[in-house]
Design a protein around this motif. Structure first.
Motif, PDB file in Angstrom:
ATOM      1  N   ILE A 299      22.224 -11.940   3.330  1.00 63.83           N
ATOM      2  CA  ILE A 299      22.780 -10.774   3.015  1.00 63.83           C
ATOM      3  C   ILE A 299      23.532 -10.120   3.744  1.00 63.83           C
ATOM      4  CG2 ILE A 299      20.759  -9.207   3.530  1.00 63.83           C
ATOM      5  CD1 ILE A 299      22.557  -9.213  -0.131  1.00 63.83           C
ATOM      6  N   LYS A 300      23.388 -10.040   4.983  1.00 65.67           N
ATOM      7  CA  LYS A 300      24.205  -9.553   6.070  1.00 65.67           C
ATOM      8  C   LYS A 300      25.409 -10.045   6.211  1.00 65.67           C
ATOM      9  CE  LYS A 300      20.662  -7.316   9.042  1.00 65.67           C
ATOM     10  NZ  LYS A 300      19.689  -7.223  10.452  1.00 65.67           N
ATOM     11  N   ASP A 301      25.477 -11.567   6.173  1.00 66.64           N
ATOM     12  CA  ASP A 301      26.800 -12.150   6.315  1.00 66.64           C
ATOM     13  C   ASP A 301      27.659 -12.077   5.178  1.00 66.64           C
ATOM     14  OD1 ASP A 301      26.035 -13.433   8.778  1.00 66.64           O
ATOM     15  OD2 ASP A 301      24.875 -14.970   7.581  1.00 66.64           O
ATOM     16  N   MET A 302      27.012 -11.926   3.845  1.00 67.17           N
ATOM     17  CA  MET A 302      27.866 -11.635   2.677  1.00 67.17           C
ATOM     18  C   MET A 302      28.472 -10.092   2.630  1.00 67.17           C
ATOM     19  SD  MET A 302      25.604 -13.405  -0.393  1.00 67.17           S
ATOM     20  CE  MET A 302      24.204 -12.362  -0.372  1.00 67.17           C
ATOM     21  N   ILE A 303      27.405  -9.213   3.166  1.00 70.80           N
ATOM     22  CA  ILE A 303      28.130  -7.980   3.314  1.00 70.80           C
ATOM     23  C   ILE A 303      29.320  -7.879   4.368  1.00 70.80           C
ATOM     24  CG2 ILE A 303      27.801  -5.443   4.053  1.00 70.80           C
ATOM     25  CD1 ILE A 303      24.795  -5.948   2.936  1.00 70.80           C
ATOM     26  N   GLU A 304      29.069  -8.557   5.469  1.00 69.44           N
ATOM     27  CA  GLU A 304      30.186  -8.636   6.462  1.00 69.44           C
ATOM     28  C   GLU A 304      31.466  -9.226   6.134  1.00 69.44           C
ATOM     29  OE1 GLU A 304      32.447  -7.577   9.777  1.00 69.44           O
ATOM     30  OE2 GLU A 304      30.397  -6.835   9.095  1.00 69.44           O
TER      31      GLU A 304
ATOM     32  N   LYS B  18      32.459  -9.478   3.091  1.00 75.42           N
ATOM     33  CA  LYS B  18      33.040  -8.568   1.900  1.00 75.42           C
ATOM     34  C   LYS B  18      33.646  -7.701   2.629  1.00 75.42           C
ATOM     35  CE  LYS B  18      32.035  -6.438  -2.531  1.00 75.42           C
ATOM     36  NZ  LYS B  18      31.110  -6.406  -3.631  1.00 75.42           N
ATOM     37  N   ARG B  19      33.110  -6.920   3.670  1.00 82.67           N
ATOM     38  CA  ARG B  19      33.855  -6.007   4.538  1.00 82.67           C
ATOM     39  C   ARG B  19      35.446  -6.397   5.199  1.00 82.67           C
ATOM     40  NH1 ARG B  19      28.961  -3.917   7.413  1.00 82.67           N
ATOM     41  NH2 ARG B  19      28.270  -2.297   6.142  1.00 82.67           N
TER      42      ARG B  19
END
Length: 119
Positions: free
Chosen positions: A3-8, A10-11
Motif C-alpha cells: 500500500i505504501k508503494d501504491m501511495i508513493e 500515486k504521489r
C-alpha cells in the motif's frame, strides 16, 4: 506492491501531471499525444514507472525555457520522435509479433504431425 508503494506511485504520478500542466499549451498537447502513443505501442516497461515520461517533461521544460516551440524540440514527425525514444526497448508490437510467430510455429508443427500420421 504494498500500500505504501501504491501511495508513493500515486504521489509521483500527481507531481508528474502537475509538471505537465505547467508546460505551455502546445507542449501539453504534444505531450498528451506522445503519452497516448507510448501507452499503445511503447515499451512494455512503461507501465512500471514514469522515468521515460518524466524525461520527456524535462526535455519539454528545457525547450520551453529556451523559448522554442514544441515541434522544434520533437521535430515535425512526433511518432518518429517516440519511436526513436523506445528503439532499444521491447515494445507491445514486439510482444505481439513474438506471440504470432509462436502460434504459427505451433500450428505448422501440428499440421506437419498430422501429415506424417496420414503417410
Amino acid at each position: 506492491m504494498g500500500i505504501k508503494d501504491m501511495i508513493e506511485d500515486k504521489r509521483a504520478w500527481r507531481a508528474h501531471t502537475a509538471r505537465v500542466k505547467d508546460l505551455p499549451k502546445d507542449y501539453q498537447v504534444v505531450y498528451k499525444e506522445i503519452q497516448k502513443y507510448l501507452f499503445k505501442v511503447g515499451p512494455v516497461e512503461l507501465t512500471e514507472g514514469i522515468e521515460l515520461l518524466s524525461g520527456i517533461v524535462d526535455l519539454f521544460e528545457e525547450g520551453a525555457a529556451l523559448g522554442k516551440g514544441v515541434l522544434e524540440v520533437t521535430g515535425k514527425d512526433v511518432a518518429a520522435f517516440c519511436d526513436d525514444l523506445v528503439k532499444d526497448s521491447k515494445t507491445y508490437e514486439d510482444v505481439f509479433q513474438e506471440s504470432v510467430a509462436k502460434e504459427v510455429d505451433k500450428a505448422m508443427k501440428k499440421a506437419m504431425h498430422k501429415v506424417k500420421q496420414r503417410s
